[in-house]
Design an enzyme around this catalytic site. Structure first.
Site, mmCIF file in Angstrom:
data_model
loop_
_atom_site.group_PDB
_atom_site.id
_atom_site.type_symbol
_atom_site.label_atom_id
_atom_site.label_comp_id
_atom_site.label_asym_id
_atom_site.label_seq_id
_atom_site.Cartn_x
_atom_site.Cartn_y
_atom_site.Cartn_z
ATOM 1 N N LYS A 22 0.846 -1.205 0.000
ATOM 2 C CA LYS A 22 0.000 0.000 0.000
ATOM 3 C C LYS A 22 0.879 1.253 0.000
ATOM 4 C CE LYS A 22 -1.716 1.640 3.994
ATOM 5 N NZ LYS A 22 -1.439 3.061 4.277
ATOM 6 N N ASN A 23 1.834 1.307 0.927
ATOM 7 C CA ASN A 23 2.601 2.540 1.076
ATOM 8 C C ASN A 23 3.518 2.803 -0.119
ATOM 9 O OD1 ASN A 23 1.337 3.023 3.448
ATOM 10 N ND2 ASN A 23 3.080 2.555 4.784
ATOM 11 N N CYS A 118 -4.671 13.649 12.742
ATOM 12 C CA CYS A 118 -4.579 12.213 12.461
ATOM 13 C C CYS A 118 -4.586 11.491 13.783
ATOM 14 C CB CYS A 118 -3.285 11.941 11.715
ATOM 15 S SG CYS A 118 -2.916 10.196 11.611
ATOM 16 N N ARG A 123 1.723 14.746 13.178
ATOM 17 C CA ARG A 123 2.239 14.537 11.822
ATOM 18 C C ARG A 123 2.295 15.818 10.979
ATOM 19 N NH1 ARG A 123 -0.444 9.002 9.673
ATOM 20 N NH2 ARG A 123 1.579 8.488 8.843
ATOM 21 N N ASP A 309 4.567 0.400 12.108
ATOM 22 C CA ASP A 309 3.328 -0.153 11.554
ATOM 23 C C ASP A 309 3.103 -1.613 11.946
ATOM 24 O OD1 ASP A 309 2.762 2.269 10.411
ATOM 25 O OD2 ASP A 309 3.233 1.687 8.357
ATOM 26 N N ARG A 401 -8.774 0.180 4.386
ATOM 27 C CA ARG A 401 -7.758 1.089 3.865
ATOM 28 C C ARG A 401 -6.467 0.340 3.556
ATOM 29 N NH1 ARG A 401 -6.079 5.543 7.553
ATOM 30 N NH2 ARG A 401 -4.693 5.693 5.776
HETATM 31 C C1 UD1 Z 1 4.831 6.671 6.390
HETATM 32 C C2 UD1 Z 1 3.842 5.546 6.229
HETATM 33 C C3 UD1 Z 1 3.252 5.143 7.574
HETATM 34 C C4 UD1 Z 1 4.370 4.845 8.567
HETATM 35 C C5 UD1 Z 1 5.374 5.994 8.631
HETATM 36 C C6 UD1 Z 1 6.578 5.675 9.503
HETATM 37 C C7 UD1 Z 1 2.981 5.924 4.003
HETATM 38 C C8 UD1 Z 1 1.819 6.283 3.149
HETATM 39 N N1 UD1 Z 1 2.790 5.957 5.327
HETATM 40 O O1 UD1 Z 1 4.080 7.790 6.890
HETATM 41 O O2 UD1 Z 1 2.434 3.986 7.377
HETATM 42 O O3 UD1 Z 1 3.809 4.628 9.834
HETATM 43 O O4 UD1 Z 1 5.851 6.301 7.317
HETATM 44 O O5 UD1 Z 1 7.206 4.539 9.057
HETATM 45 O O6 UD1 Z 1 4.034 5.566 3.513
HETATM 46 N N2 UD1 Z 1 7.247 14.292 10.763
HETATM 47 C C9 UD1 Z 1 7.465 15.616 11.043
HETATM 48 N N3 UD1 Z 1 7.482 16.521 10.023
HETATM 49 C C10 UD1 Z 1 7.310 16.150 8.719
HETATM 50 C C11 UD1 Z 1 7.089 14.776 8.433
HETATM 51 C C12 UD1 Z 1 7.068 13.880 9.476
HETATM 52 O O7 UD1 Z 1 7.643 15.988 12.204
HETATM 53 O O8 UD1 Z 1 7.351 17.002 7.830
HETATM 54 C C13 UD1 Z 1 7.203 13.307 11.875
HETATM 55 C C14 UD1 Z 1 5.811 12.696 11.996
HETATM 56 O O9 UD1 Z 1 4.976 13.501 12.796
HETATM 57 C C15 UD1 Z 1 6.096 11.357 12.624
HETATM 58 C C16 UD1 Z 1 7.462 10.991 12.050
HETATM 59 O O10 UD1 Z 1 8.028 12.200 11.553
HETATM 60 O O11 UD1 Z 1 6.209 11.487 14.024
HETATM 61 C C17 UD1 Z 1 7.397 9.937 10.953
HETATM 62 O O12 UD1 Z 1 6.709 10.444 9.875
HETATM 63 P P1 UD1 Z 1 7.010 10.009 8.361
HETATM 64 O O13 UD1 Z 1 8.199 9.116 8.263
HETATM 65 O O14 UD1 Z 1 6.996 11.245 7.545
HETATM 66 O O15 UD1 Z 1 5.700 9.160 8.071
HETATM 67 P P2 UD1 Z 1 4.719 9.268 6.867
HETATM 68 O O16 UD1 Z 1 5.459 9.434 5.588
HETATM 69 O O17 UD1 Z 1 3.611 10.198 7.182
#
Ligand code: UD1
Length: 423
Positions: A22-23, A118, A123, A309, A401
């Site tokens: 999915k991701n 969320c 996030r 996850d 989802r």
């Molecule tokens: C992706 C995955 C999700 C998984 C996560 C961590 C997808 C669609 N989703 O989510 O299933 O749980 O990686 O492996 O691929 N953060 C910030 N600022 C930012 C971006 C992130 O502070 O601009 C923080 C987030 O709040 C969170 C952490 O970084 O605490 C991890 O986020 P990130 O690796 O970006 O996860 P996603 O890409 O949203």
């Protein structure tokens, strides 16, 4: 609203096919915005999140044709593009933000709604926007939308140091940099297999990328990308989830399409808990060694560490382990919502901040439970498979989802599980 009803009924045996990730697919689909030639993805999972991404891409002007019951997604984006990703779609799924980088790269501008709250934490998007700003984008927040504009209409290569190895930010910058002028270097990039999959697809489209799978990715911008056909990598989270089914219930299950390199850190913990994982020609075979599951401590980390996850599902296993396990959640600040539900099933769990302490009990007992996110929902199904009596899991739309055909896959190995409509 549908629910899933599970009855604990002993060992599971047989095979479970694992779908495409999915991701990975959610990052690969927006890559179609980078070219005016067709991009075709095979091995796509059949999930509501993919339908949401389809809807978003169509709203931007892409043609998306779903074939072979959704396992092939053929996309094309040759006409005029709408650069505004509306709140109505983006609010359904955070991964919608992955159109930001491609839109900016192609059109020099984008207006993307912020995804909003969320269930598993705040996030924010600062790592994405700071990176794009370094590439010459001016970004401001108005009316709940990020308004981004590339200086001079085109992004420029830059050296970007991420404060945290964000998966989504790595994907956004990676896509944006393929068409930027000059070279982009991402330091402290995420190393997840989904990043490697995206880079592999982008290379097939003509992008020049090195270092994906390591902490430093280098992208040399090119003038245009062309069409490609790409097979989506196996879903390591679905894989890990179903590996836990025989681990919790006993029996032996082969996960078709699985491989250790996708779930290395997870397998180490399974081994410590007394679960055997063997590589086969077709995938991975899992069975519980003799005796009770042993307690293990888990800390979630970016890849190659233990994935956040799989934390909820691992907790379901540890609820009946011998001894006390400590689970530390380091990625998201609010990701133990499954703990009170598991407690309703008789588990002994104490949560303090980002740490959950699980003291194993002999047996869980079925109960009506509810989950507020995708992985939490499936952890309750796993717990129900091993519990005495009936467990009814509500809010099944979370499961839809991220898990295709969960009832068919688990009943195929002997689980008593059914979907009950409209209750
Ligand atoms: C992706 C995955 C999700 C998984 C996560 C961590 C997808 C669609 N989703 O989510 O299933 O749980 O990686 O492996 O691929 N953060 C910030 N600022 C930012 C971006 C992130 O502070 O601009 C923080 C987030 O709040 C969170 C952490 O970084 O605490 C991890 O986020 P990130 O690796 O970006 O996860 P996603 O890409 O949203």
């Amino acid at each position: 609203m549908d629910s899933i009803v599970v009855r604990g009924n002993g060992p599971l045996n047989g095979q479970i096919p694992i779908a495409g990730a999915k991701n990975a697919c959610l990052a690969l689909m927006p890559a179609t915005l980078l070219s005016d030639e067709p991009l075709t993805l095979t091995n796509a999972p059949r999930l509501s999140d993919i339908a949401t991404m389809t809807q978003l891409l169509q709203s931007l002007g892409a043609e998306v044709t779903s074939m072979q019951d959704g396992q092939v997604q053929a996309m094309s984006c040759h006409g005029a593009i709408n650069t505004r990703a509306e709140y109505d779609i983006v609010r359904k799924m955070r991964a919608s933000n992955l159109v930001l980088g491609p839109l900016l790269a192609r059109e020099g501008r984008a207006e993307v709604s912020l995804p909003g709250g969320c269930a598993i934490g705040a996030r924010p998007m600062d790592i994405h926007t700071d990176g794009l700003a370094k590439m010459g984008a001016e970004i401001d927040l108005r009316d709940g939308y990020l308004h981004a504009k590339a200086d001079g209409g085109k992004l420029k290569g830059a050296v970007i140091d991420f404060p945290f190895a964000s998966v989504g930010a790595t994907e956004n910058i990676l896509m944006a940099a393929t068409l930027a002028k000059g070279t982009t270097v991402i330091n402290n990039a995420a190393r997840e297999p989904e990043i490697v999959d995206l880079a592999t697809c982008l290379r097939a489209m003509g992008a020049q990328i090195d270092g994906d799978g390591t902490s430093t990715i280098t992208i040399q911008g090119v003038d245009r990308l062309h069409g490609a056909t790409h097979r989506v990598v196996t879903d390591r989270i679905e894989l890990g989830t179903y590996m836990l089914a025989p681990a919790i219930c006993g029996g032996e299950v082969e996960l078709l399409g699985g491989s250790i390199d996708l779930v290395g850190a997870f397998c180490e913990k399974l081994d410590a808990a007394g679960i055997s994982v063997e590589e086969t020609e077709k995938g991975l075979k899992v069975h519980r060694k003799n005796g009770r599951i042993r307690a293990v401590d888990v800390v979630t980390e970016p890849f190659p560490g233990f994935p956040t996850d799989l934390q909820a599902q691992m907790m379901a296993l540890l609820c009946t382990a011998e001894g006390t396990s400590v689970l530390e959640e380091k990625i998201f600040e609010n990701r133990f919502m499954h703990a009170p539900e598991l407690t309703r099933m008789g588990a002994n769990i104490e949560v303090h901040g980002g740490t959950a302490t699980v003291t194993g009990v002999d047996k869980l007992k079925g109960a009506p439970v509810m989950a507020t996110d995708l992985r939490a929902s499936v952890s309750l199904i796993l717990a129900g498979l091993a519990a005495e009596g009936e467990t009814r899991v509500g809010r099944v739309y979370h499961l839809d989802r991220g898990y295709e055909q969960v009832v068919r896959k688990l009943s195929g190995v002997g689980a008593q599980i059914e979907r009950v409509h409209g209750e």
